[in-house]
Design a protein around this motif. Structure first.
Motif, PDB file in Angstrom:
ATOM      1  N   GLN A   3       0.840  -1.196   0.000  1.00 20.40           N
ATOM      2  CA  GLN A   3       0.000   0.000   0.000  1.00 20.40           C
ATOM      3  C   GLN A   3       0.877   1.248   0.000  1.00 20.40           C
ATOM      4  O   GLN A   3       2.023   1.206   0.442  1.00 20.40           O
ATOM      5  CB  GLN A   3      -0.891   0.023   1.249  1.00 20.40           C
ATOM      6  CG  GLN A   3      -1.835  -1.148   1.362  1.00 20.40           C
ATOM      7  CD  GLN A   3      -2.863  -1.153   0.248  1.00 20.40           C
ATOM      8  OE1 GLN A   3      -3.296  -0.119  -0.233  1.00 20.40           O
ATOM      9  NE2 GLN A   3      -3.246  -2.346  -0.173  1.00 20.40           N
ATOM     10  N   PHE A   5       1.990   4.703   1.634  1.00 21.73           N
ATOM     11  CA  PHE A   5       1.989   5.128   3.030  1.00 21.73           C
ATOM     12  C   PHE A   5       1.286   6.480   3.113  1.00 21.73           C
ATOM     13  O   PHE A   5       1.891   7.537   3.179  1.00 21.73           O
ATOM     14  CB  PHE A   5       3.414   5.202   3.590  1.00 21.73           C
ATOM     15  CG  PHE A   5       3.434   5.443   5.075  1.00 21.73           C
ATOM     16  CD1 PHE A   5       2.968   4.470   5.940  1.00 21.73           C
ATOM     17  CD2 PHE A   5       3.897   6.630   5.589  1.00 21.73           C
ATOM     18  CE1 PHE A   5       2.965   4.687   7.315  1.00 21.73           C
ATOM     19  CE2 PHE A   5       3.903   6.862   6.959  1.00 21.73           C
ATOM     20  CZ  PHE A   5       3.437   5.890   7.818  1.00 21.73           C
ATOM     21  N   ASP A   6      -0.044   6.396   3.048  1.00 22.38           N
ATOM     22  CA  ASP A   6      -0.902   7.570   3.172  1.00 22.38           C
ATOM     23  C   ASP A   6      -2.134   7.133   3.948  1.00 22.38           C
ATOM     24  O   ASP A   6      -2.237   5.976   4.373  1.00 22.38           O
ATOM     25  CB  ASP A   6      -1.244   8.159   1.803  1.00 22.38           C
ATOM     26  CG  ASP A   6      -1.976   7.198   0.873  1.00 22.38           C
ATOM     27  OD1 ASP A   6      -2.440   6.115   1.323  1.00 22.38           O
ATOM     28  OD2 ASP A   6      -2.111   7.522  -0.315  1.00 22.38           O
ATOM     29  N   ASN A   7      -3.069   8.039   4.158  1.00 21.12           N
ATOM     30  CA  ASN A   7      -4.244   7.723   4.975  1.00 21.12           C
ATOM     31  C   ASN A   7      -5.029   6.536   4.426  1.00 21.12           C
ATOM     32  O   ASN A   7      -5.405   5.639   5.177  1.00 21.12           O
ATOM     33  CB  ASN A   7      -5.139   8.958   5.107  1.00 21.12           C
ATOM     34  CG  ASN A   7      -4.450  10.067   5.872  1.00 21.12           C
ATOM     35  OD1 ASN A   7      -3.735   9.835   6.831  1.00 21.12           O
ATOM     36  ND2 ASN A   7      -4.648  11.297   5.429  1.00 21.12           N
ATOM     37  N   VAL A  10      -2.929   3.156   4.753  1.00 25.57           N
ATOM     38  CA  VAL A  10      -2.880   2.685   6.140  1.00 25.57           C
ATOM     39  C   VAL A  10      -4.241   2.121   6.550  1.00 25.57           C
ATOM     40  O   VAL A  10      -4.324   1.068   7.183  1.00 25.57           O
ATOM     41  CB  VAL A  10      -2.418   3.808   7.096  1.00 25.57           C
ATOM     42  CG1 VAL A  10      -2.599   3.405   8.552  1.00 25.57           C
ATOM     43  CG2 VAL A  10      -0.960   4.173   6.820  1.00 25.57           C
ATOM     44  N   LEU A  13      -4.677  -1.338   5.025  1.00 28.70           N
ATOM     45  CA  LEU A  13      -3.834  -2.314   5.704  1.00 28.70           C
ATOM     46  C   LEU A  13      -4.406  -2.668   7.074  1.00 28.70           C
ATOM     47  O   LEU A  13      -4.454  -3.839   7.454  1.00 28.70           O
ATOM     48  CB  LEU A  13      -2.403  -1.800   5.845  1.00 28.70           C
ATOM     49  CG  LEU A  13      -1.482  -2.773   6.575  1.00 28.70           C
ATOM     50  CD1 LEU A  13      -1.209  -3.992   5.712  1.00 28.70           C
ATOM     51  CD2 LEU A  13      -0.209  -2.096   6.981  1.00 28.70           C
ATOM     52  N   GLN A  14      -4.845  -1.665   7.818  1.00 30.12           N
ATOM     53  CA  GLN A  14      -5.395  -1.935   9.149  1.00 30.12           C
ATOM     54  C   GLN A  14      -6.640  -2.815   9.076  1.00 30.12           C
ATOM     55  O   GLN A  14      -6.783  -3.758   9.847  1.00 30.12           O
ATOM     56  CB  GLN A  14      -5.741  -0.630   9.874  1.00 30.12           C
ATOM     57  CG  GLN A  14      -4.536   0.140  10.313  1.00 30.12           C
ATOM     58  CD  GLN A  14      -4.906   1.212  11.306  1.00 30.12           C
ATOM     59  OE1 GLN A  14      -4.791   0.967  12.504  1.00 30.12           O
ATOM     60  NE2 GLN A  14      -5.342   2.362  10.838  1.00 30.12           N
ATOM     61  N   ILE A  40       7.025  -2.505   8.111  1.00 32.60           N
ATOM     62  CA  ILE A  40       6.624  -1.313   7.354  1.00 32.60           C
ATOM     63  C   ILE A  40       7.111  -1.434   5.903  1.00 32.60           C
ATOM     64  O   ILE A  40       6.366  -1.166   4.960  1.00 32.60           O
ATOM     65  CB  ILE A  40       7.180  -0.023   8.010  1.00 32.60           C
ATOM     66  CG1 ILE A  40       6.480   0.257   9.340  1.00 32.60           C
ATOM     67  CG2 ILE A  40       7.077   1.173   7.062  1.00 32.60           C
ATOM     68  CD1 ILE A  40       5.065   0.753   9.228  1.00 32.60           C
ATOM     69  N   LYS A  43       5.006  -3.948   3.939  1.00 38.82           N
ATOM     70  CA  LYS A  43       3.589  -3.623   3.761  1.00 38.82           C
ATOM     71  C   LYS A  43       3.328  -2.367   2.937  1.00 38.82           C
ATOM     72  O   LYS A  43       2.241  -2.218   2.392  1.00 38.82           O
ATOM     73  CB  LYS A  43       2.900  -3.462   5.124  1.00 38.82           C
ATOM     74  CG  LYS A  43       2.973  -4.701   5.995  1.00 38.82           C
ATOM     75  CD  LYS A  43       2.270  -5.867   5.344  1.00 38.82           C
ATOM     76  CE  LYS A  43       2.381  -7.114   6.199  1.00 38.82           C
ATOM     77  NZ  LYS A  43       1.676  -8.247   5.613  1.00 38.82           N
ATOM     78  N   PHE A  44       4.316  -1.448   2.892  1.00 41.20           N
ATOM     79  CA  PHE A  44       4.089  -0.166   2.227  1.00 41.20           C
ATOM     80  C   PHE A  44       5.108   0.079   1.123  1.00 41.20           C
ATOM     81  O   PHE A  44       6.269  -0.262   1.255  1.00 41.20           O
ATOM     82  CB  PHE A  44       4.146   0.987   3.243  1.00 41.20           C
ATOM     83  CG  PHE A  44       3.033   0.945   4.244  1.00 41.20           C
ATOM     84  CD1 PHE A  44       1.761   1.388   3.908  1.00 41.20           C
ATOM     85  CD2 PHE A  44       3.249   0.441   5.515  1.00 41.20           C
ATOM     86  CE1 PHE A  44       0.725   1.336   4.830  1.00 41.20           C
ATOM     87  CE2 PHE A  44       2.223   0.386   6.445  1.00 41.20           C
ATOM     88  CZ  PHE A  44       0.960   0.828   6.103  1.00 41.20           C
ATOM     89  N   PHE A  81      -5.115   7.158  12.540  1.00 43.58           N
ATOM     90  CA  PHE A  81      -3.937   7.582  11.787  1.00 43.58           C
ATOM     91  C   PHE A  81      -4.307   8.739  10.889  1.00 43.58           C
ATOM     92  O   PHE A  81      -5.301   8.681  10.157  1.00 43.58           O
ATOM     93  CB  PHE A  81      -3.413   6.413  10.934  1.00 43.58           C
ATOM     94  CG  PHE A  81      -2.195   6.753  10.119  1.00 43.58           C
ATOM     95  CD1 PHE A  81      -0.925   6.671  10.667  1.00 43.58           C
ATOM     96  CD2 PHE A  81      -2.326   7.170   8.800  1.00 43.58           C
ATOM     97  CE1 PHE A  81       0.199   6.991   9.905  1.00 43.58           C
ATOM     98  CE2 PHE A  81      -1.212   7.490   8.036  1.00 43.58           C
ATOM     99  CZ  PHE A  81       0.053   7.406   8.597  1.00 43.58           C
ATOM    100  N   LYS A  83      -2.122  11.458   8.298  1.00 43.63           N
ATOM    101  CA  LYS A  83      -0.869  11.946   7.723  1.00 43.63           C
ATOM    102  C   LYS A  83      -1.199  13.104   6.803  1.00 43.63           C
ATOM    103  O   LYS A  83      -1.981  12.959   5.868  1.00 43.63           O
ATOM    104  CB  LYS A  83      -0.179  10.836   6.928  1.00 43.63           C
ATOM    105  CG  LYS A  83       1.122  11.248   6.269  1.00 43.63           C
ATOM    106  CD  LYS A  83       1.730  10.042   5.544  1.00 43.63           C
ATOM    107  CE  LYS A  83       3.007  10.403   4.857  1.00 43.63           C
ATOM    108  NZ  LYS A  83       2.792  11.174   3.626  1.00 43.63           N
TER     109      LYS A  83
END
Length: 130
Positions: A3, A5-7, A10, A13-14, A40, A43-44, A81, A83
């Motif tokens: 994914q 690494f942004d809103n 994340v 992923l969650q 991290i 996953k990102f 989260f 960002k």
């Protein structure tokens, strides 16, 4: 699939992590606790500046963050989260990483300690490079 690494990345992923079957979730939580930076990276899809910032994150801070996130996922609780974003995804701007809601341990004489797991909130805020 990795994914961004942004809103949105994340959040995706969650959602998928906390929905894992118990054995898979336990393995994911163990991975987060033992090698957070590796998790991290796996996953990102990180931009070079994000990778550099991850690499220089202090170990003690990384461990506290990893355990806080793993504790929430273990309870099937997402982490709040947020960002801030920039037009330039690969920004060299400095960032503040702000954490709210670490575990609170309470001990009463003659009893077992109890751990309260409050909501964890992570906010990544940009500073302007001077």
């Amino acid at each position: 699939m990795k994914q961004l690494f942004d809103n949105a990345g994340v959040a995706l992923l969650q959602t998928s992590t906390i929905a894992l079957p118990a054995a898979e979730l336990a393995a994911e939580v163990a991975y987060i606790r033992s090698d957070f930076k590796g998790w991290i990276r796996d996953k990102f899809d990180l931009h070079p500046n994000q990778e550099q910032q991850l690499a220089i994150m202090p170990d003690d801070f990384t461990q506290r963050l990893a355990h806080a996130i793993a504790d929430r996922y273990e309870q099937r609780m997402p982490v709040q989260f947020y960002k801030e974003t920039r037009a330039e995804d690969d920004s060299t701007d400095l960032k503040d990483l702000i954490l709210n809601g670490m575990d609170q341990v309470t001990y009463t004489l003659g009893s077992e300690p109890s751990v309260t797991i409050p909501d964890l909130a992570i906010w990544i805020r940009y500073k302007r490079n001077i």
